[in-house]
Design a protein around this motif. Structure first.
Motif, mmCIF file in Angstrom:
data_model
loop_
_atom_site.group_PDB
_atom_site.id
_atom_site.type_symbol
_atom_site.label_atom_id
_atom_site.label_comp_id
_atom_site.label_asym_id
_atom_site.label_seq_id
_atom_site.Cartn_x
_atom_site.Cartn_y
_atom_site.Cartn_z
ATOM 1 N N UNK A 142 -4.409 31.453 -4.034
ATOM 2 C CA UNK A 142 -3.252 32.202 -4.533
ATOM 3 C C UNK A 142 -2.270 32.393 -3.387
ATOM 4 N N UNK A 143 -1.050 31.917 -3.575
ATOM 5 C CA UNK A 143 -0.078 31.961 -2.483
ATOM 6 C C UNK A 143 1.328 31.899 -3.021
ATOM 7 N N UNK A 144 2.289 32.507 -2.315
ATOM 8 C CA UNK A 144 3.691 32.330 -2.678
ATOM 9 C C UNK A 144 4.095 30.866 -2.514
ATOM 10 N N UNK A 151 0.821 34.353 -6.504
ATOM 11 C CA UNK A 151 0.239 35.561 -5.924
ATOM 12 C C UNK A 151 -0.297 36.495 -7.009
ATOM 13 N N UNK A 152 -1.431 37.130 -6.718
ATOM 14 C CA UNK A 152 -2.015 38.083 -7.643
ATOM 15 C C UNK A 152 -3.058 37.506 -8.566
ATOM 16 N N UNK A 153 -3.086 36.178 -8.729
ATOM 17 C CA UNK A 153 -4.103 35.567 -9.578
ATOM 18 C C UNK A 153 -5.467 35.597 -8.883
ATOM 19 N N UNK A 154 -6.538 35.603 -9.685
ATOM 20 C CA UNK A 154 -7.881 35.574 -9.122
ATOM 21 C C UNK A 154 -8.102 34.236 -8.427
ATOM 22 N N UNK A 155 -8.601 34.273 -7.187
ATOM 23 C CA UNK A 155 -8.711 33.049 -6.400
ATOM 24 C C UNK A 155 -9.847 33.167 -5.400
#
Length: 297
Positions: free
Chosen positions: A98-100, A128-132
C-alpha cells in the motif's frame, strides 16, 4: 537462535566495523534511531553492554569484542542460509504494498528490476489505507512490532499556488500567516515544516494522495506544500507559482513498514530490492528543481 538474532547481529557488526551509528545506519538503510534501538534490544537480550558511546565516538566493550570475534562463524552461517534457496527453489509469492502513487512511481525502477530477477514474485500495488503486507509512508513511524526500512532519500518540498489564486490575495509575510489562508493538505503530512517553523495549515481540502493535492492546487483551491519533483513541471509551465522558496525545507523520505517476525521469502526480496543505499540509485530522483521561474517575492 531466536528468529530476530541474525539481523540484530548483522546490525551490531556494521556498527562495530564502522565505529559509527550514522555510517552503519546508511549502510543498512535504517535510521540512526532504529539502529540504536536494535543494538539496545540486543544488549538487553545478551545482558551485557556491547558498545560505549560518546558524542564523538563508538567503541567496543570487552563483551562487544568477544561477540565481534564470532564474525567468521556468522559469515559461514549466512552463506549456508543463503544456499537454502537454490536454483531449484525459486522465490515466489504475492506481496501487497500500500503506497501513494508518488512513491510507487519513484520506486518503479527498483520494482521493475525485482520482477525481472524473480519471475515467481507477484506485486499488488494498492492505494494508501488498504490492507497490505507492507505499507509505504513518509518517515519512520515507530510502532510496536513493526519494522521500518528506509527506501528513499529525504524529499525537497515547494510551497505553491495557482496564479489565479494568488492574484486575488496578498502573499503571507511569515509562515505562520499561512494558517489564515485556504490550504490543500495531504492526510499523511498534516503539518508543514517551513523555515524552521511547524504550522498546521487551514485545510480547505484534505486528500489521501499527494497527486490529488497537485490537481487541487492547479484548480486554485488553495496553497499546497508539494514534493518539489511533482510541482517542478507545472512551475516551469506557469501553471503554478512557487511562493517563498526560502521557506521550503525537506521531509523524511519514504520508509517501508511491515510486521516484524518471519517474513515470506517474497516479502524479504521486496525489502532487499527497495532498501535505500545512498551510494547507488535505488529510486528515481525526487529532488528536481526546475529553476525555470524565480519564486514569488
Amino acid at each position: 537462535m531466536r528468529r530476530d538474532y541474525f539481523g540484530d547481529l548483522a546490525a551490531f557488526a556494521a556498527v562495530a566495523d564502522e565505529r559509527s551509528f550514522t555510517r552503519a545506519a546508511a549502510q543498512l538503510g535504517l535510521s540512526v534511531a532504529a539502529l540504536s534501538r536494535t543494538i539496545q534490544a540486543l544488549e538487553d537480550r545478551l545482558g551485557a553492554p556491547l558498545l560505549t558511546r560518546t558524542t564523538r565516538s563508538v567503541a567496543l566493550t570487552p563483551a562487544g569484542e568477544r561477540l565481534r570475534s564470532l564474525g567468521p562463524d556468522l559469515d559461514a552461517l549466512e552463506e549456508k542460509l543463503s544456499g537454502l534457496a537454490g536454483a531449484d527453489e525459486e522465490i515466489a509469492g504475492k506481496v501487497r504494498i500500500a503506497a501513494p502513487r508518488h512513491a510507487t512511481t519513484a520506486l518503479w525502477p527498483a520494482l521493475n528490476r525485482l520482477l525481472a530477477d524473480h519471475p515467481g514474485i507477484e506485486l499488488d500495488l494498492l492505494p494508501p489505507g488498504d490492507e497490505a503486507d507492507a505499507t509505504v509512508r513518509l518517515g519512520e513511524q515507530v510502532e510496536r512490532g513493526i519494522a521500518a526500512i528506509r527506501i528513499g532519500p529525504d524529499l525537497r518540498m515547494a510551497l505553491v499556488a495557482s496564479p489565479g489564486f494568488l492574484a486575488a490575495r496578498q502573499l503571507p509575510a511569515t509562515p505562520h500567516e499561512l494558517a489564515d489562508y485556504p490550504a490543500i493538505v495531504w492526510r499523511d503530512a498534516p503539518l508543514w515544516q517551513l523555515e524552521r517553523s511547524t504550522i498546521r495549515p487551514a485545510a480547505r481540502l484534505t486528500v489521501a494522495d499527494p497527486e490529488l493535492a497537485l490537481r487541487a492546487a492547479l484548480d486554485g483551491v488553495g496553497f499546497a506544500y508539494l514534493f518539489e519533483d511533482l510541482a517542478a513541471p507545472h512551475i516551469a509551465a506557469g501553471r503554478l507559482t512557487r511562493v517563498r522558496r526560502e521557506w521550503s525545507a525537506s521531509v523524511p523520505g519514504y520508509h517501508l513498514h511491515h510486521a516484524r517476525g518471519v517474513a515470506s521469502p517474497a516479502l524479504t526480496a521486496v525489502v532487499d530490492a527497495l532498501r535505500f543505499h545512498p551510494e547507488r540509485d535505488n529510486v528515481r530522483r525526487l529532488t528536481l528543481d526546475s529553476g525555470a521561474r524565480r519564486p514569488a517575492a
